[in-house]
Scaffold this motif. Structure first.
Motif, PDB file in Angstrom:
ATOM      1  N   GLN A  56       2.296   5.793 -16.464  1.00 16.29           N
ATOM      2  CA  GLN A  56       1.700   5.691 -15.129  1.00 16.29           C
ATOM      3  C   GLN A  56       2.505   6.483 -14.093  1.00 16.29           C
ATOM      4  OE1 GLN A  56       1.546   1.751 -13.419  1.00 16.29           O
ATOM      5  NE2 GLN A  56       0.866   2.565 -11.468  1.00 16.29           N
ATOM      6  N   TYR A  57       3.844   6.408 -14.200  1.00 14.49           N
ATOM      7  CA  TYR A  57       4.688   7.010 -13.159  1.00 14.49           C
ATOM      8  C   TYR A  57       4.856   8.514 -13.331  1.00 14.49           C
ATOM      9  CZ  TYR A  57       6.207   2.110 -12.937  1.00 14.49           C
ATOM     10  OH  TYR A  57       6.260   0.755 -12.865  1.00 14.49           O
ATOM     11  N   THR A  77       4.335  11.613 -10.738  1.00 11.96           N
ATOM     12  CA  THR A  77       3.820  11.108  -9.471  1.00 11.96           C
ATOM     13  C   THR A  77       4.960  11.120  -8.451  1.00 11.96           C
ATOM     14  OG1 THR A  77       4.469   8.815  -9.812  1.00 11.96           O
ATOM     15  CG2 THR A  77       2.338   9.471 -10.700  1.00 11.96           C
ATOM     16  N   PHE A 101       5.697   3.882  -3.119  1.00 11.60           N
ATOM     17  CA  PHE A 101       4.349   3.300  -3.075  1.00 11.60           C
ATOM     18  C   PHE A 101       3.294   4.371  -3.351  1.00 11.60           C
ATOM     19  CE2 PHE A 101       6.776   0.866   0.303  1.00 11.60           C
ATOM     20  CZ  PHE A 101       7.188  -0.105  -0.599  1.00 11.60           C
ATOM     21  N   LEU A 102       3.518   5.567  -2.780  1.00  7.26           N
ATOM     22  CA  LEU A 102       2.567   6.656  -3.022  1.00  7.26           C
ATOM     23  C   LEU A 102       2.462   6.942  -4.510  1.00  7.26           C
ATOM     24  CD1 LEU A 102       3.545   9.119  -0.168  1.00  7.26           C
ATOM     25  CD2 LEU A 102       1.336   8.011  -0.474  1.00  7.26           C
ATOM     26  N   LEU A 142       3.232   4.916  -7.077  1.00  7.04           N
ATOM     27  CA  LEU A 142       2.599   3.821  -7.817  1.00  7.04           C
ATOM     28  C   LEU A 142       1.096   3.831  -7.599  1.00  7.04           C
ATOM     29  CD1 LEU A 142       5.129   0.908  -7.235  1.00  7.04           C
ATOM     30  CD2 LEU A 142       4.801   2.298  -9.274  1.00  7.04           C
ATOM     31  N   ALA A 143       0.669   4.290  -6.405  1.00  6.27           N
ATOM     32  CA  ALA A 143      -0.757   4.350  -6.129  1.00  6.27           C
ATOM     33  C   ALA A 143      -1.398   5.583  -6.762  1.00  6.27           C
ATOM     34  CB  ALA A 143      -1.002   4.348  -4.623  1.00  6.27           C
ATOM     35  N   GLY A 144      -0.577   6.464  -7.330  1.00  3.73           N
ATOM     36  CA  GLY A 144      -1.143   7.563  -8.111  1.00  3.73           C
ATOM     37  C   GLY A 144      -1.135   8.925  -7.465  1.00  3.73           C
ATOM     38  N   MET A 145      -0.348   9.111  -6.395  1.00  8.83           N
ATOM     39  CA  MET A 145      -0.330  10.453  -5.808  1.00  8.83           C
ATOM     40  C   MET A 145       0.517  11.388  -6.674  1.00  8.83           C
ATOM     41  SD  MET A 145       0.714  11.717  -2.026  1.00  8.83           S
ATOM     42  CE  MET A 145       1.306  13.368  -1.748  1.00  8.83           C
ATOM     43  N   TYR A 185      -4.016  15.945  -0.856  1.00 11.27           N
ATOM     44  CA  TYR A 185      -4.074  14.641  -1.513  1.00 11.27           C
ATOM     45  C   TYR A 185      -5.272  13.851  -1.027  1.00 11.27           C
ATOM     46  CZ  TYR A 185      -1.510  13.735   2.815  1.00 11.27           C
ATOM     47  OH  TYR A 185      -1.102  13.703   4.119  1.00 11.27           O
ATOM     48  N   GLN A 229      -6.652   8.212   0.995  1.00  6.38           N
ATOM     49  CA  GLN A 229      -5.965   6.912   1.113  1.00  6.38           C
ATOM     50  C   GLN A 229      -4.457   7.050   1.207  1.00  6.38           C
ATOM     51  OE1 GLN A 229      -7.604   7.967  -1.590  1.00  6.38           O
ATOM     52  NE2 GLN A 229      -6.835   7.090  -3.482  1.00  6.38           N
ATOM     53  N   PHE A 230      -3.919   8.247   0.894  1.00  8.09           N
ATOM     54  CA  PHE A 230      -2.469   8.425   0.978  1.00  8.09           C
ATOM     55  C   PHE A 230      -2.029   8.945   2.351  1.00  8.09           C
ATOM     56  CE2 PHE A 230      -3.332   9.606  -3.634  1.00  8.09           C
ATOM     57  CZ  PHE A 230      -3.093   8.324  -4.084  1.00  8.09           C
TER      58      PHE A 230
END
Lengths: 180, 532
Positions: B385-386, B389, B449-450, B452-455, B462, B465-466
């Motif tokens: 996931q990370y 990112t 946070f960015l 983890l949210a997938g940026m 981007y 939402q970021f």
């Protein structure tokens, strides 16, 4: 600075310079080491580059393995290239023949080279090709088309948990490399 | 020769050394004095830090809001690539080499580095390396845009033509680092004052000793890697080209075999610096000196067997993923020992909060945060996931900015009185610290946070939402960039004058460097001091 310190400094420098050259060499030694390592473990999905001999042992009819074929062309090669069969089921040890279609859509003669890769990587060493277009260069004249054969079997030693094999071919333009 | 003749004709020496100090540009071009070379390294690294920082400002300006507004994506990629290269090879590493040059001979009681001419050369090839790298901005195709990690085939097949400049620049930087490292090892092994055994060396010296070994071991591998990239791009070899029987994943293996020890090259000296400053301002001996030495050595050893944790998503077999995951997590043990020892050193100490100590405490806390996010990244299942990112960006900026850079500031403030002979302006320096501390967290913390949210990283645009977080990050970035100019101000002011510094301005400080007057004379310890 005393004489002994001077000598010691020279000694240490010599040793360290030696280490530097050794590590430079080691960097290059990693290339063949990686190849050997991958050959044994099938880490990078590379299949045998040489033709296997036909299997004498029987076919393991108790298992069925799905073999999928995909193809892609690398940047800059104006060919159509696709498997004519997308997926077949085989018993391990059973011989199969599938065909790939290629067409040179450009107006110049091009030599292509297909490079196979098997996923999952652990299965790569169990995928045996008896005849494959990837063993040779594939020259195609402008607008020429061809059907290319792949004859293979899956080794019965294939680990039990592998149910599906994906064979991917990437086609490269090697005209410049062959001519030079 | 002429200088000697003049000196000899002088009858009334003032009893001091013959300095043979040349004047003007020649003094700096031809100097073999470890203090001069140390100063040049430090100035060079600061100039590079501002250059790389300016590129970071371009990146943050573009990312201030979604959409493409200031630069085009290709130039954005050039910015991220060269920012990384400059900060790693131009700012952090030369700053550490500068500190090593200045302090190691004084700390071990040696008159100079063991190989002074080599020392001069290893500095003076650096400006050429970075000129080559930066010159590529003005050429057709632009500067390297394939990321500082120059993964094949981005740097080979898809190169914009800058690969040759990049490769030669890295070659020169590598040669410079190797020569600097050889010099450090040779000095430490052969030039210690009589009686200074290995286990009596200051921890600062120990960490540089181990770092220098890491450099000697892996910089040649980097040289090999860039050479392979060069021949793949221009001479038709196929190390990383599947068409010719090579493998692009091999590139990542060789690169990270260099790359992981490289990140410890940038943090082990930081451990040495704060292990010097924390005892000084806690007025206690460093807690667990020998465990610190062994922890540093184990981290260095482990760095060679964890490289593939950068490559979990390349399709490694399960065994490989587990092996590299566990080895990586093992590094938390010696690192934990270190953090524990720093805290234990402060425990019940008579702590005072001078600026070097402020930076050191901030280092301990913020570096630990970077260590924790590193542990999260080490977990194979969640790494998927990370990977790639902003979480990764947050992680390595916490360890390199609030880690390595903050330790360099701690060291610079700690030794500035020794270098210049004057105390720095405490108020300004505190302003530098607090501005940096607040802005750096505003800059890097939301990146967690960015991510983890997938940026994804290395993208000039981007999803909407970021937007809010990115705005804050950019504001933090600009503030952090401006705060660093305060440091420049402090240093220039300190060189020009101020309160005279005594030989030992910090009452808890220990070490041979404080036994010589401030500013340190041009030549020190020509007769070795006695160590008991």
């Amino acid at each position: 600075m005393t004489q002994t310190t001077d000598q010691n400094i020279k000694k240490t420098v010599k040793k360290l310079v030696l280490v530097v050259f050794a590590m430079f060499g080691f960097g290059f030694a990693l290339v063949p080491l990686y190849d050997v390592f991958c050959d044994i473990t099938g880490l990078n999905g590379k299949t045998n580059t040489e033709a296997a001999t036909a299997l004498i042992d029987g076919v393991d009819e108790s298992r069925t393995v799905k073999v999928q074929f995909i193809s892609r062309t690398a940047q800059g090669i104006p060919w159509q290239f696709a498997p004519m069969t997308n997926e077949i089921s085989v018993h391990p040890g059973e011989m199969k023949l599938v065909k790939f279609y290629a067409k040179n859509e450009s107006t110049r003669d091009i030599i292509g080279q297909a490079v196979p890769s098997v996923s999952p990587g652990v299965a790569a060493v169990y995928f045996q090709k008896i005849e494959c277009f990837c063993f040779n260069h594939q020259p195609l004249k402008a607008q020429e088309e061809v059907e290319m054969a792949l004859q293979f079997y899956v080794d019965p030693e294939l680990p039990e948990d592998v149910k599906t094999l994906t064979l991917s071919y990437t086609l490269y333009d090697i005209t410049a490399k062959v001519e030079s | 020769m002429t200088t000697e003749a003049i000196h000899d004709s002088h009858d009334n020496h003032d009893g001091e050394h013959h300095d043979h100090k040349m004047t003007g540009i020649k003094r700096w071009l031809l100097t073999t004095n470890h203090k001069d070379i140390g100063s040049m390294y430090l100035w060079f690294s600061f100039i590079m830090f501002l250059t790389g920082g300016a590129m970071a400002m371009v990146i943050r300006a573009e990312l201030f809001q979604p959409g493409l507004q200031i630069v085009d994506p290709d130039f954005f990629n050039q910015m991220t690539t060269v920012h990384g290269l400059i900060m790693v090879f131009g700012a952090i590493m030369p700053a550490f080499t500068g500190l090593a040059n200045w302090m190691i001979p004084m700390m071990v009681g040696a008159p100079d580095m063991a190989l002074p001419r080599l020392n001069n050369w290893s500095f003076w090839i650096l400006p050429f390396a970075f000129s080559i790298l930066l010159a590529s901005f003005f050429m057709e195709g632009g500067a390297p845009n394939f990321g500082w990690t120059f993964y094949a085939p981005l740097s080979t097949t898809y190169s914009n033509g800058s690969t040759a400049f990049f490769v030669f620049a890295v070659h020169i930087m590598g040669i410079s680092s190797i020569m600097g490292a050889i010099n450090i090892v040779v000095t430490i092994m052969n030039m210690r004052a009589p009686g200074m055994t290995y286990m009596k060396m200051p921890l600062f010296v120990w960490t540089f000793f181990i770092t220098a070994y890491l450099l000697i071991a892996v910089m040649p591998v980097l040289a090999g890697t860039v050479t392979m990239v060069l021949t793949d791009t221009y001479f038709g070899t196929s190390f990383f080209d599947a068409a010719g029987g090579g493998d692009p994943v091999l590139f990542q293996h060789i690169f990270w075999f260099f790359g992981h020890p490289e990140v410890y090259i940038m943090i082990l000296p930081a451990f040495g610096i704060v292990s010097t400053t924390i005892p000084a301002f806690s007025r206690k001996k460093l807690f667990g000196y020998s465990s610190m030495v062994y922890a540093t050595a184990s981290i260095a050893f482990l760095s060679f067997i964890v490289w593939a944790h950068h490559m979990f998503t390349t399709g490694m077999p399960l065994f490989g993923e587990l092996f590299f995951m566990y080895c990586t997590m093992l590094i938390a043990v010696p690192t934990g020992v270190k953090v524990f020892n720093w805290v234990a050193t402060m425990w019940r100490g008579a702590i005072s909060f001078e600026v070097p100590m402020l930076f050191s405490i901030a280092f301990v806390i913020l570096f630990t945060i970077g260590g924790f996010s590193g542990l999260m990244l080490a977990l194979t299942p969640v790494d998927f996931q990370y990977h790639d990112t902003y979480f990764v960006v947050a992680h390595f900026h916490y360890v390199l900015v609030t880690g390595a850079l903050f330790s360099i500031y701690a060291g610079a403030y700690y030794w500035l009185p020794k270098w210049t002979g004057f105390m720095f302006d405490e108020t300004l320096a505190k302003a530098h610290f607090w501005c940096s501390l607040i802005s750096v967290n505003l800059l890097f913390f939301p990146m967690h946070f960015l991510g983890l949210a997938g940026m994804p990283r290395r993208i000039p645009d981007y999803a909407l939402q970021f937007a809010d977080f990115n705005k804050w990050v950019s504001i933090g970035g600009f503030a952090f960039g401006l705060s660093q100019l305060i440091f420049l101000w402090v240093v220039i002011k300190c060189i020009k004058g101020g309160e005279k510094a005594p030989a030992k301005p910090w009452d808890g400080a220990e070490g041979l460097e404080w036994t010589v007057p401030s500013p340190a004379p041009y030549h020190t310890f020509e007769t070795p001091p006695k160590i008991d």
